[in-house]
Motif scaffolding. Structure first.
Motif, short mmCIF file in Angstrom:
data_model
loop_
_atom_site.label_atom_id
_atom_site.label_comp_id
_atom_site.label_asym_id
_atom_site.label_seq_id
_atom_site.Cartn_x
_atom_site.Cartn_y
_atom_site.Cartn_z
N LEU A 41 -7.19 7.77 8.75
CA LEU A 41 -7.22 8.45 10.04
C LEU A 41 -7.50 9.94 9.87
CD1 LEU A 41 -4.08 6.68 11.49
CD2 LEU A 41 -6.46 6.01 11.76
N TYR A 42 -8.45 10.42 10.64
CA TYR A 42 -8.81 11.83 10.59
C TYR A 42 -7.65 12.64 11.16
CZ TYR A 42 -11.75 15.94 10.65
OH TYR A 42 -12.27 17.18 10.40
N SER A 70 0.84 -1.19 0.00
CA SER A 70 0.00 0.00 0.00
C SER A 70 0.88 1.23 0.00
CB SER A 70 -0.95 0.01 1.20
OG SER A 70 -0.21 0.04 2.39
N ARG A 71 0.39 2.28 -0.63
CA ARG A 71 1.12 3.54 -0.67
C ARG A 71 0.14 4.63 -1.03
NH1 ARG A 71 2.35 5.04 -6.04
NH2 ARG A 71 1.78 3.44 -7.50
N SER A 72 0.48 5.85 -0.64
CA SER A 72 -0.35 6.97 -1.07
C SER A 72 0.31 7.57 -2.29
CB SER A 72 -0.49 8.01 0.05
OG SER A 72 0.78 8.48 0.42
N ALA A 73 -0.49 8.10 -3.16
CA ALA A 73 0.02 8.67 -4.40
C ALA A 73 -0.60 10.04 -4.60
CB ALA A 73 -0.31 7.77 -5.58
N ASP A 74 0.12 10.91 -5.25
CA ASP A 74 -0.37 12.23 -5.59
C ASP A 74 -0.52 12.30 -7.10
OD1 ASP A 74 -0.15 15.08 -6.46
OD2 ASP A 74 -0.14 15.39 -4.30
N GLU A 75 -1.63 12.78 -7.56
CA GLU A 75 -1.92 12.82 -8.99
C GLU A 75 -0.89 13.62 -9.77
OE1 GLU A 75 -3.98 11.35 -12.12
OE2 GLU A 75 -4.28 10.87 -10.03
N ARG A 114 -4.53 9.71 -3.57
CA ARG A 114 -5.18 8.42 -3.43
C ARG A 114 -4.26 7.46 -2.67
NH1 ARG A 114 -2.98 8.46 -8.56
NH2 ARG A 114 -1.80 6.58 -8.98
N ILE A 115 -4.88 6.43 -2.11
CA ILE A 115 -4.17 5.30 -1.53
C ILE A 115 -4.37 4.15 -2.50
CG2 ILE A 115 -4.05 3.69 0.40
CD1 ILE A 115 -5.38 5.91 2.12
N VAL A 133 -3.57 12.06 3.88
CA VAL A 133 -3.93 11.69 5.26
C VAL A 133 -3.06 10.51 5.69
CG1 VAL A 133 -6.34 12.43 5.06
CG2 VAL A 133 -5.72 10.09 4.52
N PHE A 134 -3.03 10.27 6.98
CA PHE A 134 -2.39 9.07 7.51
C PHE A 134 -3.38 7.92 7.37
CE2 PHE A 134 -0.11 12.39 9.82
CZ PHE A 134 1.19 12.02 9.53
#
Length: 102
Positions: free
Chosen positions: A100-101, A7-12, A29-30, A82-83
Motif C-alpha cells: 500500500l502506498y 507473512s511479516r516485514s523484516a528490517d535488514e 523486506r516482506i 510500508v503497510f
C-alpha cells in the motif's frame, strides 16, 4: 485447496537476509513463507530475483531461503517500511500481496 501462509516485514538491521543480497534491493523486506507448496518443476532460480524498475516502493522480488523442502518462500524488497495486505484467492488458488502506498 487452502495453504497456510505466514507473512511479516523484516528490517535488514535486525533480521538479516540469510544469503547474499544486492544493496540496491533496499534494507526492508516482506518475507512470505507458504507451507505445503512445491515448485520442483518450475525453475524459480532462473526467474528470480526480479528487479522492479517502475515502482517507488518495491525494488525486487527474490526467493527466501527456507532450507525446508516443504516450504516455499519469497521476499519483496522495499525502499522503506510500508503497510501491506496478503490475500488468498480460491479460484484459481493465488496469493496476492498488496503493497500500500503511504
Amino acid at each position: 485447496m487452502r495453504h497456510r501462509k505466514r507473512s511479516r516485514s523484516a528490517d535488514e538491521e535486525t533480521d538479516p537476509f540469510p544469503l547474499e543480497r544486492d544493496p540496491a534491493w533496499g534494507t526492508t523486506r516482506i518475507d512470505i513463507v507458504v507451507s505445503d507448496l512445491y515448485a520442483w518443476d518450475i525453475p524459480l532460480g532462473d526467474q528470480l530475483p526480479v528487479e522492479v524498475e517502475d515502482s517507488n516502493l518495491v525494488n525486487a522480488i527474490t526467493l527466501f531461503p527456507t532450507f525446508d523442502d516443504a516450504l516455499l518462500g519469497f521476499s519483496i524488497w522495499l525502499e522503506s517500511p510500508v503497510f501491506f495486505e496478503a490475500h488468498e484467492l480460491a479460484e484459481p488458488v493465488c496469493l496476492v500481496v498488496d503493497v500500500l502506498y503511504p
